[in-house]
Design an enzyme around this catalytic site. Sequence first.
Site, PDB file in Angstrom:
ATOM      1  N   GLY A  49       0.834  -1.191   0.000  1.00 15.09           N
ATOM      2  CA  GLY A  49       0.000   0.000   0.000  1.00 15.09           C
ATOM      3  C   GLY A  49       0.869   1.242   0.000  1.00 15.09           C
ATOM      4  CB  ALA A  50       3.647   1.985  -1.923  1.00 16.17           C
ATOM      5  N   GLY A  79       0.626   9.843  -0.241  1.00 17.22           N
ATOM      6  CA  GLY A  79      -0.409  10.438   0.588  1.00 17.22           C
ATOM      7  C   GLY A  79      -1.092   9.448   1.505  1.00 17.22           C
ATOM      8  N   GLY A 105       0.781   3.968   4.205  1.00 16.29           N
ATOM      9  CA  GLY A 105       1.980   3.189   3.917  1.00 16.29           C
ATOM     10  C   GLY A 105       3.129   4.043   3.434  1.00 16.29           C
ATOM     11  CB  SER A 154      -9.963  -1.228  11.418  1.00 18.20           C
ATOM     12  OG  SER A 154     -10.963  -0.291  11.774  1.00 18.20           O
ATOM     13  CE1 TYR A 198     -11.518  -1.771   6.291  1.00 17.64           C
ATOM     14  CE2 TYR A 198     -12.674  -1.066   8.283  1.00 17.64           C
ATOM     15  CZ  TYR A 198     -11.541  -1.059   7.482  1.00 17.64           C
ATOM     16  OH  TYR A 198     -10.430  -0.335   7.864  1.00 17.64           O
TER      17      TYR A 198
END
Length: 315
Positions: free
Chosen positions: A30-31, A34, A37, A162, A189
Site C-alpha cells: 500500500g504505497a 499520501g 503506507g 481496525s 470490512y
Amino acid sequence: MVAFDSSTTGSEVVAAFSERVSGKTFVITGASYGGLGSHTALLLAAANPAEIVLLGRSEDKSSQVMKEIRETSPSTVVRFVKIDLMSCASVRAAAAEIKSSISKVDVLINNAGIMGARFSLTAENVESHLGANHIGHFLLTNLLVPKLEASGGGARVVNISSAMYEFSPVMFDNYNFSNGKTYNAWTAYGQSKTANILFAVALASKLEKKGIRSYSLHPGVIQTTGLSSGVDSAAWPIVEPMFESKNMEMPKEKNIEQGCATTLAAALDPALDDKSGSFLDDCNPRQVLEFASDASNADKLWALSEEIVGKKFCY
C-alpha cells in the site's frame, strides 16, 4: 522505557528507536503517495534504513514517495514491486521478485487495504475485502517467511487492522455473503479486519521458534488518506447505525503523523518483544473481543486461507 499514547507521532517513534531502523530492510504494502503506507516509509527514511520495498498496484502513484525517500536518505535502496492483492498469481509474482532482489526482510508491514466497497469477488472467488485485506497478505507473508527468517532473529510482521473489526467475526461458513445476497460492506470490512488480528495471533504462535514476531493494530481514523475514497456511497448511511447497534464509540481521528505511530511502534518498539500476537491501539497492547483472539479461530482461519490459496504452510 518510552511512553507512547494517542498523541504520539510516527516521527517520535522513529527517533526513539532509530537504531532499529538503520541498516534494516522494510517491505510495505500500500504505497500510494499520501497514504498511510507511503508516509510510514517516509518516516522510516529519516533513520537511514538499508532498503525500503514498496508494493502497490501502480508505480506512478508511488514515484513521488520514492523520490522523497531518496532525498531524505540517499543511501537507502528504494524499490517498487507491482502487486494486486486480489490475485494470488500477482502475489506470487511479487513475492518471487522480492525474494530474488533482497537478502532479508527485517519488517513486513501489511498496510494495504480496501474499505466499504461494493460487493465483488477476487480472482480466487473470495469477497474482495477478505481477499485484499487478508488473503493476499496471508499468501505474501508466508512466501516471504524465508526472508524474514534470514534477518537472523527479531523480524516482525505488522498487520494494519481496525477498531471496526468489532463489526464482524470471520464467518467461516458464509464469508462470501451467500454470493453477495446478504452483503453488507461494513460487515465485510469488519470480517477482514478480524482476519488481520487472527492472522497475527496465528503467526505469533507458528513462527515463535524462528524468532519472528507478529502484531496487528488500529492506526486511528485518518481522513487524509485515500482509504475512504473507495467507499460505496450507499454504504455511508448505514455505518453510524452499525456503531450504535454494536454499542461502539466512533474511533478517534488522528492526523497522518499520529496515524503512523502505532504501525511504527509495532515495527520497532523493543517493549513489545514479549507481546507477539498482540493487537495495538495508541501504540500499546489492547484486549480484543474473544472472536478475534481465540486460538481455535486463528487455526480455522489459517486452514481456510490455505485452502483458498491452494498451498499449505507448515512451521
